[in-house]
Design a protein around this motif. Structure first.
Motif, PDB file in Angstrom:
ATOM      1  N   TYR A  82       0.035   7.160   5.719  1.00  0.00           N
ATOM      2  CA  TYR A  82       0.920   6.265   4.960  1.00  0.00           C
ATOM      3  C   TYR A  82       0.203   5.658   3.766  1.00  0.00           C
ATOM      4  CZ  TYR A  82       3.503   2.128   3.592  1.00  0.00           C
ATOM      5  OH  TYR A  82       4.154   1.177   2.849  1.00  0.00           O
ATOM      6  N   PHE A  83      -0.973   5.083   3.985  1.00  0.00           N
ATOM      7  CA  PHE A  83      -1.677   4.418   2.887  1.00  0.00           C
ATOM      8  C   PHE A  83      -2.153   5.416   1.839  1.00  0.00           C
ATOM      9  CE2 PHE A  83      -2.123   0.881   5.962  1.00  0.00           C
ATOM     10  CZ  PHE A  83      -1.628  -0.123   5.150  1.00  0.00           C
ATOM     11  N   PHE A  84      -2.561   6.608   2.272  1.00  0.00           N
ATOM     12  CA  PHE A  84      -3.007   7.614   1.315  1.00  0.00           C
ATOM     13  C   PHE A  84      -1.857   8.030   0.402  1.00  0.00           C
ATOM     14  CE2 PHE A  84      -4.044  11.959  -0.019  1.00  0.00           C
ATOM     15  CZ  PHE A  84      -5.295  11.751  -0.575  1.00  0.00           C
ATOM     16  N   HIS A  85      -0.688   8.253   0.986  1.00  0.00           N
ATOM     17  CA  HIS A  85       0.469   8.668   0.186  1.00  0.00           C
ATOM     18  C   HIS A  85       1.047   7.500  -0.614  1.00  0.00           C
ATOM     19  CE1 HIS A  85       1.406  12.914   1.204  1.00  0.00           C
ATOM     20  NE2 HIS A  85       0.563  12.651   2.188  1.00  0.00           N
ATOM     21  N   SER A  86       1.017   6.303  -0.064  1.00  0.00           N
ATOM     22  CA  SER A  86       1.499   5.131  -0.801  1.00  0.00           C
ATOM     23  C   SER A  86       0.671   4.914  -2.059  1.00  0.00           C
ATOM     24  CB  SER A  86       1.438   3.882   0.079  1.00  0.00           C
ATOM     25  OG  SER A  86       2.299   3.989   1.174  1.00  0.00           O
ATOM     26  N   LEU A  87      -0.636   4.957  -1.908  1.00  0.00           N
ATOM     27  CA  LEU A  87      -1.520   4.747  -3.048  1.00  0.00           C
ATOM     28  C   LEU A  87      -1.440   5.918  -4.029  1.00  0.00           C
ATOM     29  CD1 LEU A  87      -4.485   3.297  -0.999  1.00  0.00           C
ATOM     30  CD2 LEU A  87      -3.109   2.030  -2.655  1.00  0.00           C
ATOM     31  N   GLY A  88      -1.259   7.135  -3.499  1.00  0.00           N
ATOM     32  CA  GLY A  88      -1.092   8.296  -4.372  1.00  0.00           C
ATOM     33  C   GLY A  88       0.183   8.206  -5.187  1.00  0.00           C
ATOM     34  N   ALA A  89       1.290   7.798  -4.539  1.00  0.00           N
ATOM     35  CA  ALA A  89       2.560   7.625  -5.260  1.00  0.00           C
ATOM     36  C   ALA A  89       2.447   6.514  -6.286  1.00  0.00           C
ATOM     37  CB  ALA A  89       3.685   7.325  -4.271  1.00  0.00           C
ATOM     38  N   THR A  90       1.743   5.431  -5.930  1.00  0.00           N
ATOM     39  CA  THR A  90       1.527   4.333  -6.877  1.00  0.00           C
ATOM     40  C   THR A  90       0.772   4.823  -8.101  1.00  0.00           C
ATOM     41  OG1 THR A  90       1.443   2.740  -5.050  1.00  0.00           O
ATOM     42  CG2 THR A  90       0.539   2.025  -7.157  1.00  0.00           C
ATOM     43  N   GLU A  91      -0.202   5.712  -7.892  1.00  0.00           N
ATOM     44  CA  GLU A  91      -0.951   6.257  -9.034  1.00  0.00           C
ATOM     45  C   GLU A  91      -0.048   7.101  -9.924  1.00  0.00           C
ATOM     46  OE1 GLU A  91      -5.082   8.661 -10.056  1.00  0.00           O
ATOM     47  OE2 GLU A  91      -4.791   7.668  -8.122  1.00  0.00           O
ATOM     48  N   CYS A  92       0.868   7.869  -9.330  1.00  0.00           N
ATOM     49  CA  CYS A  92       1.823   8.648 -10.131  1.00  0.00           C
ATOM     50  C   CYS A  92       2.632   7.732 -11.038  1.00  0.00           C
ATOM     51  CB  CYS A  92       2.771   9.430  -9.219  1.00  0.00           C
ATOM     52  SG  CYS A  92       2.013  10.809  -8.330  1.00  0.00           S
ATOM     53  N   TYR A  93       3.159   6.663 -10.464  1.00  0.00           N
ATOM     54  CA  TYR A  93       3.966   5.726 -11.247  1.00  0.00           C
ATOM     55  C   TYR A  93       3.122   4.996 -12.289  1.00  0.00           C
ATOM     56  CZ  TYR A  93       7.697   6.438  -7.828  1.00  0.00           C
ATOM     57  OH  TYR A  93       8.663   6.990  -7.042  1.00  0.00           O
ATOM     58  N   LEU A  94       1.885   4.647 -11.922  1.00  0.00           N
ATOM     59  CA  LEU A  94       1.022   3.914 -12.847  1.00  0.00           C
ATOM     60  C   LEU A  94       0.628   4.785 -14.040  1.00  0.00           C
ATOM     61  CD1 LEU A  94      -0.410   1.246 -13.359  1.00  0.00           C
ATOM     62  CD2 LEU A  94      -2.357   2.095 -12.042  1.00  0.00           C
ATOM     63  N   LEU A  95       0.319   6.051 -13.789  1.00  0.00           N
ATOM     64  CA  LEU A  95       0.001   6.959 -14.888  1.00  0.00           C
ATOM     65  C   LEU A  95       1.204   7.145 -15.810  1.00  0.00           C
ATOM     66  CD1 LEU A  95      -2.085   9.664 -12.967  1.00  0.00           C
ATOM     67  CD2 LEU A  95      -2.951   7.997 -14.621  1.00  0.00           C
ATOM     68  N   CYS A 117       4.065  -6.038 -18.831  1.00  0.00           N
ATOM     69  CA  CYS A 117       2.968  -5.279 -18.208  1.00  0.00           C
ATOM     70  C   CYS A 117       2.856  -5.604 -16.724  1.00  0.00           C
ATOM     71  CB  CYS A 117       1.652  -5.584 -18.914  1.00  0.00           C
ATOM     72  SG  CYS A 117       1.556  -4.974 -20.611  1.00  0.00           S
ATOM     73  N   THR A 118       2.935  -6.893 -16.399  1.00  0.00           N
ATOM     74  CA  THR A 118       2.854  -7.315 -14.996  1.00  0.00           C
ATOM     75  C   THR A 118       4.024  -6.765 -14.192  1.00  0.00           C
ATOM     76  OG1 THR A 118       1.739  -9.360 -15.661  1.00  0.00           O
ATOM     77  CG2 THR A 118       2.693  -9.303 -13.451  1.00  0.00           C
ATOM     78  N   GLN A 119       5.219  -6.791 -14.772  1.00  0.00           N
ATOM     79  CA  GLN A 119       6.400  -6.277 -14.082  1.00  0.00           C
ATOM     80  C   GLN A 119       6.295  -4.772 -13.853  1.00  0.00           C
ATOM     81  OE1 GLN A 119       9.567  -7.616 -16.655  1.00  0.00           O
ATOM     82  NE2 GLN A 119       9.821  -9.573 -15.573  1.00  0.00           N
ATOM     83  N   LEU A 120       5.807  -4.043 -14.858  1.00  0.00           N
ATOM     84  CA  LEU A 120       5.638  -2.595 -14.700  1.00  0.00           C
ATOM     85  C   LEU A 120       4.616  -2.278 -13.609  1.00  0.00           C
ATOM     86  CD1 LEU A 120       5.635  -1.253 -18.387  1.00  0.00           C
ATOM     87  CD2 LEU A 120       7.278  -0.702 -16.586  1.00  0.00           C
ATOM     88  N   ALA A 121       3.491  -2.983 -13.610  1.00  0.00           N
ATOM     89  CA  ALA A 121       2.459  -2.755 -12.603  1.00  0.00           C
ATOM     90  C   ALA A 121       2.974  -3.086 -11.206  1.00  0.00           C
ATOM     91  CB  ALA A 121       1.218  -3.584 -12.922  1.00  0.00           C
TER      92      ALA A 121
END
Length: 317
Positions: A102-115, A141-145
């Motif tokens: 869960y955490f690996f995919h959550s953080l991976g998905a977050t990186e997709c959105y952040l990029l 910027c804060t809202q996007l993050a």
């Protein structure tokens, strides 16, 4: 066979790198050095950007968030990989395996959105420079993050729930270097075609949509850069975007192969190789690209070092 017998598996064995049995000590040392460098590099970038007022711009704000994210992204998989390289029994509990996934995919998905958010920021800065300060405010910027983190942690929930309801009756050996959806589905004692389809739909939406948005943004950015008359202006604009684009291609290239597919696995060796790229190498490359190739961050680091030297000399005197 009854359902109670089907759910008898309480732990999994992570096989890791079975073809490199004689090199576990070497692998442990190499992986530990990579992990320490990735953590140190990302901590330095995050700290320097947050503490230097000259870097308090939208671009560097997102870079600092990416560095903060990479610290936790590596922590979701590499420490367990390190312990497995030294342990004879490479076990992980059923709950622990689900949490790691869960955490690996959550953080991976977050990186997709952040990029994606970083690509949007560069698009506005270059293609809509007059309105850029009014659009990319600190609040925006804060809202996007925050949106990236919230969406990222919501994405794998359905997949985790579906996997947690699958019956596992043995074998319990995960043919991978950490817990992940594809190897877990291969161990289920029932038909997992629905799980594979759900994984494909979710991953395709997250990965392909964000990747497409990033590519469209950069096509427009490149068109705008080519219209810049001065060579110096084009060079500066290209250098600003080149680092981000190289990270995007490395990260998305490996996860598209791994997760956007309508089957559990292509090849165990290929899966392990691509997992090393997006789980280990990408977090390692980010500090190199965003620090050694970025003059502003390098200058900020240099400004911090003399300050410490002056403080020490003043204290001694």
């Amino acid at each position: 066979m009854g359902t109670s017998n089907w759910s008898s598996v309480t732990e999994f064995i992570i096989v890791g790198f079975p073809n490199l049995q004689g090199f576990h000590t070497l692998l442990f040392t190499l992986l530990l050095l990579i992990y320490l460098f990735a953590i140190f590099g990302n901590v330095v970038i995050f700290t320097v950007i947050r503490s230097d007022a000259r870097l308090h711009t939208p671009m560097y704000f997102f870079i600092s968030i990416l560095s903060f994210l990479e610290i936790w992204y590596t922590a979701a998989s590499i420490p367990k990989m390190l312990s497995n390289l030294l342990s004879k029994r490479k076990s992980i509990s059923f709950t622990g395996c689900l949490l790691q996934t869960y955490f690996f995919h959550s953080l991976g998905a977050t990186e997709c959105y952040l990029l994606t958010a970083m690509a949007y920021d560069r698009y506005l800065a270059i293609c809509n420079s007059l309105r850029y300060p009014a659009i990319m405010t600190p609040k925006m910027c804060t809202q996007l993050a925050a949106g990236c983190w919230i969406c990222g942690f919501m994405c794998p929930v359905i997949e985790i729930i579906l996997v947690s309801k699958l019956p596992f009756c043995g074998p319990n050996e995960i043919q991978h270097i950490f817990c992940d959806f594809p190897p877990l589905l291969s161990l289920a004692c029932t038909d997992t075609s629905m799980n594979v389809l759900v994984d494909f739909i979710i991953n395709a939406f997250i990965i392909l949509v964000t990747f497409l948005f990033i590519m469209v943004s950069y096509i427009k950015i490149i068109k705008a850069i080519l219209k810049i008359r001065t060579t110096e202006g084009r060079k500066k604009a290209f250098s600003t975007c080149a680092a981000h684009l190289s990270v995007v291609l490395l990260f998305f290239g490996s996860i598209i192969f791994m997760y956007v597919r309508l089957k559990k696995s292509y090849s165990l060796d290929y899966d392990r190789a691509f997992a090393v790229i997006y789980a280990v190498l990408t977090p390692l490359v980010n500090p190199v690209i965003y620090s050694l190739r970025n003059k502003e961050i390098l200058n900020a680091i240099k400004r911090k070092i003399p300050q410490k030297g002056v403080i020490n000399s003043s204290a001694q005197s």
